[in-house]
Each structure stands twice: as structure tokens, then as C-alpha cells.
Design a protein around this motif. Structure first.
Motif, PDB file in Angstrom:
ATOM      1  N   GLY A 171       0.807  -1.205   0.000  1.00  0.00           N
ATOM      2  CA  GLY A 171       0.000   0.000   0.000  1.00  0.00           C
ATOM      3  C   GLY A 171       0.845   1.262   0.000  1.00  0.00           C
ATOM      4  N   PRO A 172       0.199   2.428   0.010  1.00  0.00           N
ATOM      5  CA  PRO A 172       0.943   3.694   0.005  1.00  0.00           C
ATOM      6  C   PRO A 172       1.866   3.784   1.212  1.00  0.00           C
ATOM      7  CG  PRO A 172      -1.395   4.061  -0.423  1.00  0.00           C
ATOM      8  CD  PRO A 172      -1.266   2.630  -0.006  1.00  0.00           C
ATOM      9  N   GLY A 173       3.035   4.316   0.991  1.00  0.00           N
ATOM     10  CA  GLY A 173       4.007   4.424   2.073  1.00  0.00           C
ATOM     11  C   GLY A 173       5.296   5.017   1.571  1.00  0.00           C
ATOM     12  N   PRO A 174       6.292   5.126   2.460  1.00  0.00           N
ATOM     13  CA  PRO A 174       7.564   5.739   2.074  1.00  0.00           C
ATOM     14  C   PRO A 174       8.330   4.897   1.072  1.00  0.00           C
ATOM     15  CG  PRO A 174       7.738   4.763   4.252  1.00  0.00           C
ATOM     16  CD  PRO A 174       6.281   4.695   3.863  1.00  0.00           C
ATOM     17  N   SER A 175       9.068   5.574   0.195  1.00  0.00           N
ATOM     18  CA  SER A 175       9.963   4.911  -0.732  1.00  0.00           C
ATOM     19  C   SER A 175      11.367   4.866  -0.133  1.00  0.00           C
ATOM     20  CB  SER A 175       9.969   5.633  -2.077  1.00  0.00           C
ATOM     21  OG  SER A 175       8.683   5.566  -2.678  1.00  0.00           O
ATOM     22  N   TYR A 176      12.289   4.239  -0.843  1.00  0.00           N
ATOM     23  CA  TYR A 176      13.595   3.863  -0.297  1.00  0.00           C
ATOM     24  C   TYR A 176      14.313   5.017   0.403  1.00  0.00           C
ATOM     25  CZ  TYR A 176      18.333   1.918  -0.129  1.00  0.00           C
ATOM     26  OH  TYR A 176      19.558   1.490   0.301  1.00  0.00           O
ATOM     27  N   ARG A 177      14.349   6.181  -0.202  1.00  0.00           N
ATOM     28  CA  ARG A 177      15.138   7.287   0.357  1.00  0.00           C
ATOM     29  C   ARG A 177      14.318   8.235   1.210  1.00  0.00           C
ATOM     30  NH1 ARG A 177      19.231   9.284  -4.423  1.00  0.00           N
ATOM     31  NH2 ARG A 177      20.646   9.688  -2.697  1.00  0.00           N
ATOM     32  N   ASP A 178      13.032   7.946   1.398  1.00  0.00           N
ATOM     33  CA  ASP A 178      12.202   8.794   2.245  1.00  0.00           C
ATOM     34  C   ASP A 178      12.602   8.639   3.710  1.00  0.00           C
ATOM     35  OD1 ASP A 178      10.681   9.913   0.228  1.00  0.00           O
ATOM     36  OD2 ASP A 178       9.150   8.338   0.308  1.00  0.00           O
ATOM     37  N   PRO A 179      12.417   9.691   4.508  1.00  0.00           N
ATOM     38  CA  PRO A 179      12.704   9.586   5.935  1.00  0.00           C
ATOM     39  C   PRO A 179      11.904   8.460   6.577  1.00  0.00           C
ATOM     40  CG  PRO A 179      12.377  11.879   5.307  1.00  0.00           C
ATOM     41  CD  PRO A 179      11.982  11.045   4.126  1.00  0.00           C
ATOM     42  N   ASP A 180      12.551   7.716   7.449  1.00  0.00           N
ATOM     43  CA  ASP A 180      11.916   6.645   8.224  1.00  0.00           C
ATOM     44  C   ASP A 180      11.420   5.478   7.369  1.00  0.00           C
ATOM     45  OD1 ASP A 180      12.268   8.153  10.590  1.00  0.00           O
ATOM     46  OD2 ASP A 180      10.416   9.266  10.168  1.00  0.00           O
ATOM     47  N   SER A 181      11.917   5.350   6.124  1.00  0.00           N
ATOM     48  CA  SER A 181      11.524   4.197   5.307  1.00  0.00           C
ATOM     49  C   SER A 181      12.177   2.919   5.807  1.00  0.00           C
ATOM     50  CB  SER A 181      11.912   4.424   3.842  1.00  0.00           C
ATOM     51  OG  SER A 181      13.322   4.324   3.674  1.00  0.00           O
ATOM     52  N   GLY A 182      13.353   3.052   6.404  1.00  0.00           N
ATOM     53  CA  GLY A 182      14.118   1.878   6.817  1.00  0.00           C
ATOM     54  C   GLY A 182      14.903   1.246   5.689  1.00  0.00           C
ATOM     55  N   GLY A 183      14.775   1.796   4.484  1.00  0.00           N
ATOM     56  CA  GLY A 183      15.430   1.195   3.327  1.00  0.00           C
ATOM     57  C   GLY A 183      16.945   1.148   3.412  1.00  0.00           C
ATOM     58  N   PRO A 184      17.608   2.303   3.595  1.00  0.00           N
ATOM     59  CA  PRO A 184      19.070   2.291   3.633  1.00  0.00           C
ATOM     60  C   PRO A 184      19.648   1.485   4.794  1.00  0.00           C
ATOM     61  CG  PRO A 184      18.256   4.495   3.158  1.00  0.00           C
ATOM     62  CD  PRO A 184      17.053   3.669   3.541  1.00  0.00           C
ATOM     63  N   GLU A 185      18.846   1.254   5.823  1.00  0.00           N
ATOM     64  CA  GLU A 185      19.327   0.501   6.980  1.00  0.00           C
ATOM     65  C   GLU A 185      18.945  -0.970   6.932  1.00  0.00           C
ATOM     66  OE1 GLU A 185      18.890   4.580   7.313  1.00  0.00           O
ATOM     67  OE2 GLU A 185      17.146   3.257   7.500  1.00  0.00           O
ATOM     68  N   ASN A 186      18.191  -1.368   5.914  1.00  0.00           N
ATOM     69  CA  ASN A 186      17.685  -2.737   5.874  1.00  0.00           C
ATOM     70  C   ASN A 186      18.826  -3.732   5.672  1.00  0.00           C
ATOM     71  OD1 ASN A 186      16.569  -5.182   4.172  1.00  0.00           O
ATOM     72  ND2 ASN A 186      14.822  -4.340   5.286  1.00  0.00           N
ATOM     73  N   ALA A 187      19.012  -4.619   6.661  1.00  0.00           N
ATOM     74  CA  ALA A 187      20.155  -5.539   6.632  1.00  0.00           C
ATOM     75  C   ALA A 187      20.067  -6.520   5.472  1.00  0.00           C
ATOM     76  CB  ALA A 187      20.252  -6.292   7.959  1.00  0.00           C
ATOM     77  N   PHE A 188      18.861  -6.998   5.164  1.00  0.00           N
ATOM     78  CA  PHE A 188      18.680  -7.957   4.070  1.00  0.00           C
ATOM     79  C   PHE A 188      19.094  -7.330   2.742  1.00  0.00           C
ATOM     80  CE2 PHE A 188      16.016  -9.672   0.653  1.00  0.00           C
ATOM     81  CZ  PHE A 188      16.249 -11.032   0.761  1.00  0.00           C
ATOM     82  N   THR A 189      18.638  -6.096   2.507  1.00  0.00           N
ATOM     83  CA  THR A 189      18.969  -5.413   1.259  1.00  0.00           C
ATOM     84  C   THR A 189      20.458  -5.101   1.180  1.00  0.00           C
ATOM     85  OG1 THR A 189      16.758  -4.448   1.080  1.00  0.00           O
ATOM     86  CG2 THR A 189      18.526  -3.348  -0.128  1.00  0.00           C
TER      87      THR A 189
END
Length: 232
Positions: free
Chosen positions: A182-200
Motif C-alpha cells: 500500500g501507500p508508504g515511504p519509498s527507499y530514500r524517504d525519511p523513516d523508510s528503513g530502506g538504507p538501513e535494511n540488513a537484508f537489502t
């Protein structure tokens, strides 16, 4: 590619040397530069890994170029006023590693990525100096971002297409990040967790190193042996 210009080797400590390799990342975002691309965030992670190992890296957005639609090498010969693909094709031929990167829209890779693969296909009848498909000896991978499902589906399509054209695909040659459904933050958005995601982060590191390892092995071997796979 068989010309022996740069060979991957190991130094006295046993560390692999990749300083002669070249990589090209084609970010198939729908956003022209300098607009923020979330996919660029994941590209930067892989780029930094390769650059730290001495690989020469270039990142381009195909959407910044006037690439015509079609399956011929130069669409200016088929009714189009402009076609930047011949210029980009020369960049593809100059590298050892090609990484296609894309956002996800409606569960699929972007339209720009589809167009790019079609244009790669347009030159697949070209041959190298040993009579193989022109893409032989080059290594391919992919990176994908999105805030909806479709990462593995898109990776399967991209990696199948690259190997079908002649690229070599190493183990675990894809990495991705997707947010909650659903709608939500993308990779570089604040608080997305993307850059910190250990799996990625882990999978991007594995992909980057495997691309370098395989490209170096192919260089060292002088390319893919030509016996039995020449176009003529």
C-alpha cells in the motif's frame, strides 16, 4: 571479451584485484536528472562497493536521453528524428559489468527498463571478434526498489533477458528493497528503513562482489570460449 586488456588477479595478500574492470549502471527511473530517484540510493550502495575495489563506475539514467522506441540498432533509419541509443550502446560495449536498475510500477519493472532491454535486443545480432554475440564476456545484474510487490518478478524478467542476449549472470545477481504493502515511504524517504535494511544491504554486497568476481574470472580466462557458440 577476449582482448586481455585487463585481468583480474590477486595481490600478495590474496585479495582480488579489480582495478581494470569497468561497470555501467543504467537507472531506469522515470525521473529525469536531477530529480530525486529512490533507486539511485540503492545504486549508490553497489557503486561504492565497486569503486572501493578500483572498478571504474558510470551511472546513467536512460530517461535523460532521447532514446527511440523500436528493435533496430538505429531508429533514425526507421522514421525517428532522434535516437540516442547508438551512443549508449557504445557505452555498454565498453564495460565488463552492466547493472540494470528499476523502480516497480504495478508489479512490473518500469517502461524505461522495458524499452532499454528492447534496444539491447536490437543489437544482439552484432558479433565480437570471435564471432559470438556481442554481449558475450560481459556480466549482468539488477537492482530494484519499490513500495509495492513485484521485485522478484522484475528481477526474473531482467536477468532472463540479459542472459538470453549473451550476458553472463553470476549467483545471486539481484538485490532489492520494497516497503510495506500500500501507500508508504519509498527507499530514500525519511523513516523508510530502506538504507538501513540488513537484508537489502547484504544482498547488494553479495551481488556487487559476485559481479566483480565473475567479470574478473572471465577477463583472466580471455573471454567465453568460442567453440560451438559462434553465430555463423
Amino acid at each position: 571479451m577476449g582482448d586481455g586488456r585487463h585481468q583480474s588477479q590477486r595481490d600478495s595478500t590474496g585479495t582480488a584485484e579489480f582495478s581494470g574492470l569497468k561497470a555501467l549502471f543504467l537507472n531506469c527511473t522515470l525521473k529525469r536528472s536531477p530529480e530525486l530517484s529512490h533507486t539511485d540510493g540503492l545504486v549508490e550502495l553497489s557503486r561504492s562497493i565497486m569503486a572501493q575495489q578500483g572498478v571504474t563506475v558510470e551511472i546513467l539514467r536512460p530517461v535523460d536521453y532521447a532514446i527511440a522506441t523500436g528493435i533496430y540498432p538505429d531508429m533514425r533509419n526507421h522514421g525517428w528524428d532522434q535516437d540516442a541509443w547508438p551512443e549508449l550502446y557504445q557505452k555498454v560495449k565498453a564495460v565488463d559489468i552492466l547493472v540494470l536498475t528499476t523502480p516497480i510500477w504495478l508489479g512490473e519493472k518500469s517502461s524505461v527498463c522495458t524499452q532499454l532491454i528492447e534496444r539491447l535486443y536490437a543489437n544482439s545480432a552484432d558479433t565480437n571478434d570471435t564471432g559470438q554475440s556481442v554481449y558475450y564476456g560481459r556480466v549482468g545484474g539488477c537492482l530494484i526498489t519499490g513500495n509495492e510487490d513485484g521485485a522478484k518478478h522484475s528481477a526474473m524478467n531482467i536477468l532472463y533477458s540479459l542472459q538470453h542476449l549473451g550476458f553472463v549472470i553470476p549467483p545471486q545477481a539481484d538485490a532489492y528493497w520494497v516497503g510495506e504493502a500500500g501507500p508508504g515511504p519509498s527507499y530514500r524517504d525519511p523513516d523508510s528503513g530502506g538504507p538501513e535494511n540488513a537484508f537489502t544491504q547484504r544482498n547488494t554486497q553479495i551481488m556487487s562482489w559476485n559481479l566483480m568476481h565473475l567479470a574478473g574470472m572471465i577477463r583472466h580466462a580471455g573471454g567465453i570460449p568460442a567453440q560451438g557458440n559462434q553465430r555463423d
